[in-house]
Design a protein around this motif. Structure first.
Motif, PDB file in Angstrom:
ATOM      1  N   GLY A 219       0.858  -1.212  -0.157  1.00  0.00           N
ATOM      2  CA  GLY A 219       0.089   0.102   0.040  1.00  0.00           C
ATOM      3  C   GLY A 219       0.808   1.281  -0.036  1.00  0.00           C
ATOM      4  O   GLY A 219       0.302   2.335  -0.007  1.00  0.00           O
ATOM      5  N   LEU A 220       2.190   1.214  -0.101  1.00  0.00           N
ATOM      6  CA  LEU A 220       3.046   2.214   0.170  1.00  0.00           C
ATOM      7  C   LEU A 220       3.068   3.246  -1.248  1.00  0.00           C
ATOM      8  O   LEU A 220       3.476   4.279  -1.263  1.00  0.00           O
ATOM      9  CB  LEU A 220       4.350   1.938   0.702  1.00  0.00           C
ATOM     10  CG  LEU A 220       4.451   1.489   2.364  1.00  0.00           C
ATOM     11  CD1 LEU A 220       5.739   1.488   2.598  1.00  0.00           C
ATOM     12  CD2 LEU A 220       3.655   2.515   3.004  1.00  0.00           C
ATOM     13  N   GLY A 221       2.920   2.318  -2.427  1.00  0.00           N
ATOM     14  CA  GLY A 221       3.315   3.049  -3.671  1.00  0.00           C
ATOM     15  C   GLY A 221       4.458   3.350  -4.018  1.00  0.00           C
ATOM     16  O   GLY A 221       4.900   4.339  -4.718  1.00  0.00           O
ATOM     17  N   ARG A 222       5.539   2.804  -3.329  1.00  0.00           N
ATOM     18  CA  ARG A 222       7.002   3.187  -3.883  1.00  0.00           C
ATOM     19  C   ARG A 222       7.721   1.836  -3.506  1.00  0.00           C
ATOM     20  O   ARG A 222       7.253   0.730  -3.062  1.00  0.00           O
ATOM     21  CB  ARG A 222       7.433   4.052  -2.653  1.00  0.00           C
ATOM     22  CG  ARG A 222       7.470   3.534  -1.271  1.00  0.00           C
ATOM     23  CD  ARG A 222       8.040   4.437  -0.288  1.00  0.00           C
ATOM     24  NE  ARG A 222       7.014   5.655   0.095  1.00  0.00           N
ATOM     25  CZ  ARG A 222       7.527   6.819   0.631  1.00  0.00           C
ATOM     26  NH1 ARG A 222       8.841   6.710   1.255  1.00  0.00           N
ATOM     27  NH2 ARG A 222       6.880   7.733   0.948  1.00  0.00           N
ATOM     28  N   PRO A 223       8.937   1.680  -4.147  1.00  0.00           N
ATOM     29  CA  PRO A 223      10.094   0.430  -4.101  1.00  0.00           C
ATOM     30  C   PRO A 223      10.266   0.020  -2.475  1.00  0.00           C
ATOM     31  O   PRO A 223      10.291   1.008  -1.828  1.00  0.00           O
ATOM     32  CB  PRO A 223      11.252   0.770  -4.777  1.00  0.00           C
ATOM     33  CG  PRO A 223      10.597   1.896  -5.469  1.00  0.00           C
ATOM     34  CD  PRO A 223       9.695   2.711  -4.816  1.00  0.00           C
ATOM     35  N   SER A 224      10.079  -1.160  -2.241  1.00  0.00           N
ATOM     36  CA  SER A 224      10.416  -1.731  -0.820  1.00  0.00           C
ATOM     37  C   SER A 224      11.047  -3.000  -0.897  1.00  0.00           C
ATOM     38  O   SER A 224      10.992  -3.734  -1.933  1.00  0.00           O
ATOM     39  CB  SER A 224       9.152  -1.665  -0.083  1.00  0.00           C
ATOM     40  OG  SER A 224       8.141  -2.736  -0.612  1.00  0.00           O
ATOM     41  N   GLU A 225      11.763  -3.258   0.177  1.00  0.00           N
ATOM     42  CA  GLU A 225      12.260  -4.379   0.545  1.00  0.00           C
ATOM     43  C   GLU A 225      12.050  -5.025   2.018  1.00  0.00           C
ATOM     44  O   GLU A 225      12.075  -4.126   2.783  1.00  0.00           O
ATOM     45  CB  GLU A 225      13.813  -4.269  -0.047  1.00  0.00           C
ATOM     46  CG  GLU A 225      14.716  -3.740   0.854  1.00  0.00           C
ATOM     47  CD  GLU A 225      16.170  -3.758   0.302  1.00  0.00           C
ATOM     48  OE1 GLU A 225      16.463  -4.363  -0.271  1.00  0.00           O
ATOM     49  OE2 GLU A 225      16.922  -2.656   0.832  1.00  0.00           O
ATOM     50  N   ILE A 226      12.370  -6.289   2.253  1.00  0.00           N
ATOM     51  CA  ILE A 226      12.461  -6.656   3.650  1.00  0.00           C
ATOM     52  C   ILE A 226      13.600  -7.594   4.023  1.00  0.00           C
ATOM     53  O   ILE A 226      14.036  -8.644   2.905  1.00  0.00           O
ATOM     54  CB  ILE A 226      11.224  -7.659   3.786  1.00  0.00           C
ATOM     55  CG1 ILE A 226       9.893  -7.033   3.653  1.00  0.00           C
ATOM     56  CG2 ILE A 226      11.311  -8.155   5.325  1.00  0.00           C
ATOM     57  CD1 ILE A 226       8.759  -7.974   3.564  1.00  0.00           C
ATOM     58  N   ILE A 227      14.594  -7.050   4.721  1.00  0.00           N
ATOM     59  CA  ILE A 227      15.961  -7.660   4.928  1.00  0.00           C
ATOM     60  C   ILE A 227      15.817  -8.429   6.095  1.00  0.00           C
ATOM     61  O   ILE A 227      15.522  -7.958   7.297  1.00  0.00           O
ATOM     62  CB  ILE A 227      16.786  -6.671   4.775  1.00  0.00           C
ATOM     63  CG1 ILE A 227      16.924  -6.061   3.704  1.00  0.00           C
ATOM     64  CG2 ILE A 227      18.297  -7.322   5.274  1.00  0.00           C
ATOM     65  CD1 ILE A 227      17.781  -4.687   3.755  1.00  0.00           C
ATOM     66  N   CYS A 228      15.983  -9.842   6.154  1.00  0.00           N
ATOM     67  CA  CYS A 228      15.828 -10.577   7.443  1.00  0.00           C
ATOM     68  C   CYS A 228      17.333 -11.027   7.705  1.00  0.00           C
ATOM     69  O   CYS A 228      18.251 -11.508   6.893  1.00  0.00           O
ATOM     70  CB  CYS A 228      15.144 -11.664   7.181  1.00  0.00           C
ATOM     71  SG  CYS A 228      13.298 -11.355   7.291  1.00  0.00           S
ATOM     72  N   VAL A 229      17.961 -10.702   8.922  1.00  0.00           N
ATOM     73  CA  VAL A 229      19.542 -10.906   9.273  1.00  0.00           C
ATOM     74  C   VAL A 229      19.215 -12.026  10.267  1.00  0.00           C
ATOM     75  O   VAL A 229      18.842 -11.874  11.491  1.00  0.00           O
ATOM     76  CB  VAL A 229      20.052  -9.625   9.783  1.00  0.00           C
ATOM     77  CG1 VAL A 229      21.461 -10.000  10.209  1.00  0.00           C
ATOM     78  CG2 VAL A 229      19.903  -8.534   8.783  1.00  0.00           C
ATOM     79  N   ASP A 230      19.563 -13.175   9.622  1.00  0.00           N
ATOM     80  CA  ASP A 230      19.547 -14.218  10.693  1.00  0.00           C
ATOM     81  C   ASP A 230      20.926 -14.258  11.449  1.00  0.00           C
ATOM     82  O   ASP A 230      21.798 -14.144  10.781  1.00  0.00           O
ATOM     83  CB  ASP A 230      19.379 -15.499   9.898  1.00  0.00           C
ATOM     84  CG  ASP A 230      19.533 -16.761  10.729  1.00  0.00           C
ATOM     85  OD1 ASP A 230      18.516 -16.982  11.551  1.00  0.00           O
ATOM     86  OD2 ASP A 230      20.377 -17.554  10.883  1.00  0.00           O
ATOM     87  N   ASP A 231      20.651 -14.225  12.993  1.00  0.00           N
ATOM     88  CA  ASP A 231      21.989 -14.212  13.638  1.00  0.00           C
ATOM     89  C   ASP A 231      22.260 -15.515  14.324  1.00  0.00           C
ATOM     90  O   ASP A 231      22.282 -15.784  15.500  1.00  0.00           O
ATOM     91  CB  ASP A 231      21.405 -13.211  14.751  1.00  0.00           C
ATOM     92  CG  ASP A 231      22.777 -12.925  15.773  1.00  0.00           C
ATOM     93  OD1 ASP A 231      23.831 -13.041  15.077  1.00  0.00           O
ATOM     94  OD2 ASP A 231      22.534 -12.537  16.838  1.00  0.00           O
ATOM     95  N   CYS A 232      22.364 -16.361  13.334  1.00  0.00           N
ATOM     96  CA  CYS A 232      22.689 -17.996  13.527  1.00  0.00           C
ATOM     97  C   CYS A 232      21.754 -18.544  14.410  1.00  0.00           C
ATOM     98  O   CYS A 232      21.850 -18.975  15.707  1.00  0.00           O
ATOM     99  CB  CYS A 232      23.967 -18.053  14.273  1.00  0.00           C
ATOM    100  SG  CYS A 232      25.653 -17.820  13.208  1.00  0.00           S
ATOM    101  N   SER A 233      20.514 -18.516  13.876  1.00  0.00           N
ATOM    102  CA  SER A 233      19.303 -19.108  14.678  1.00  0.00           C
ATOM    103  C   SER A 233      19.610 -20.592  14.972  1.00  0.00           C
ATOM    104  O   SER A 233      20.159 -21.378  13.885  1.00  0.00           O
ATOM    105  CB  SER A 233      17.913 -19.011  13.897  1.00  0.00           C
ATOM    106  OG  SER A 233      17.525 -17.652  13.954  1.00  0.00           O
ATOM    107  N   ARG A 234      19.155 -21.181  15.847  1.00  0.00           N
ATOM    108  CA  ARG A 234      19.340 -22.761  16.158  1.00  0.00           C
ATOM    109  C   ARG A 234      18.104 -23.585  15.951  1.00  0.00           C
ATOM    110  O   ARG A 234      18.003 -24.661  15.930  1.00  0.00           O
ATOM    111  CB  ARG A 234      19.660 -22.812  17.546  1.00  0.00           C
ATOM    112  CG  ARG A 234      21.238 -22.294  17.960  1.00  0.00           C
ATOM    113  CD  ARG A 234      21.405 -22.485  19.336  1.00  0.00           C
ATOM    114  NE  ARG A 234      20.653 -21.763  20.377  1.00  0.00           N
ATOM    115  CZ  ARG A 234      20.750 -21.721  21.604  1.00  0.00           C
ATOM    116  NH1 ARG A 234      21.610 -22.198  22.262  1.00  0.00           N
ATOM    117  NH2 ARG A 234      19.961 -20.884  22.373  1.00  0.00           N
TER     118      ARG A 234
END
Length: 258
Positions: A42-57
């Motif tokens: 709904g923002l009407g602009r380019p977007s991205e989602i960055i997930c930084v996995d901190d060595c999940s177990r």
């Protein structure tokens, strides 16, 4: 293939990058990505989602890898070892392509429907908008310890932030150069910007109960480190160099040649 840092020439003007540190959040990620995608659409602009996995177990990384098929905005970065939430945010800042950055937790206690409100509050005169968790949905121990920590932090640092532990924020990329990065940075980020002359405002946000996983923070792993961080930030605030400290001097007009 995991994402790698981008050069400044790869930045997207007016785009939004959502940065989520991930550590053992397998039970939340799919629902959170669905909610985030609905808001970003709904923002009407380019977007991205960055997930930084901190060595999940748990299975967080494998789940994110599968979800990337259905979420074209999703980028995944994985730390080579567990480094903590501040490091995850710093990594997200480094690889993000948007000029506006949204930081939030991955445990679904932050409500993505607040993103448009944060962006509206990020006026041209504002460098960061910080969330204040209204009607906080945590147990009484976390609420009391957080309140005491905030008061001590304000007293020592000389800066008042109503909810320093809330990481749901919107900020401009232009606020990041020369940022002091350390373990614990995310709790002091508003103060680090203010002491360099940047503008930080606060906004009440919705806070939801945790539906999966457990909190990574408590009194035992925050008390003494937090005390030392407060003293260090006070030292830095007294010596910080302003971010906006120069202006361009126009070159004189050259006289015409004969």
């Amino acid at each position: 293939m995991l994402s790698t840092p981008r050069s400044p020439s790869a930045l997207w003007p007016l785009a939004v990058s959502c940065i989520l540190p991930v550590y053992n959040e397998e039970g939340c990620l799919e629902a959170l990505l669905n909610e985030l995608t609905a808001q970003l659409n709904g923002l009407g602009r380019p977007s991205e989602i960055i997930c930084v996995d901190d060595c999940s177990r748990d299975g967080s990384l494998a789940l994110l890898t599968r979800l990337r098929t259905d979420h074209h905005r999703l980028r995944i970065v994985r730390h080579t070892r567990n480094l903590g939430q501040s490091a995850a945010f710093a990594t997200g800042f480094q690889v993000a392509r948007g000029q506006i950055l949204i930081t939030m937790d991955a445990d679904m206690q932050h409500d993505p429907t607040d993103i448009p409100r944060l962006l509206r509050a990020l006026t041209p005169e504002t460098d960061m908008v910080c969330g204040i968790r209204a009607n906080r949905r945590d147990n009484w121990i976390k609420r009391v310890s957080s309140r005491l920590a905030n008061r001590f932090r304000d007293m020592v640092s000389g800066d008042r932030i109503a909810d320093a532990g809330c990481t749901f924020r919107a900020l401009r990329r232009t606020a990041l150069p020369e940022l002091l990065v350390f373990n614990g940075m995310h709790r002091f980020l508003p103060t680090l910007l203010r002491c360099r002359g940047l503008t930080v405002v606060e906004l009440p946000i919705n806070h939801r109960p945790r539906i999966s996983g457990v909190s990574k923070y408590g009194i035992g792993n925050r008390l003494w480190r937090g005390l030392l961080d407060c003293v260090a930030v006070r030292w830095y605030a007294r010596r910080a160099i302003p971010a906006r400290r120069w202006e361009h001097v126009p070159n004189p007009v050259s006289p015409p040649h004969d």
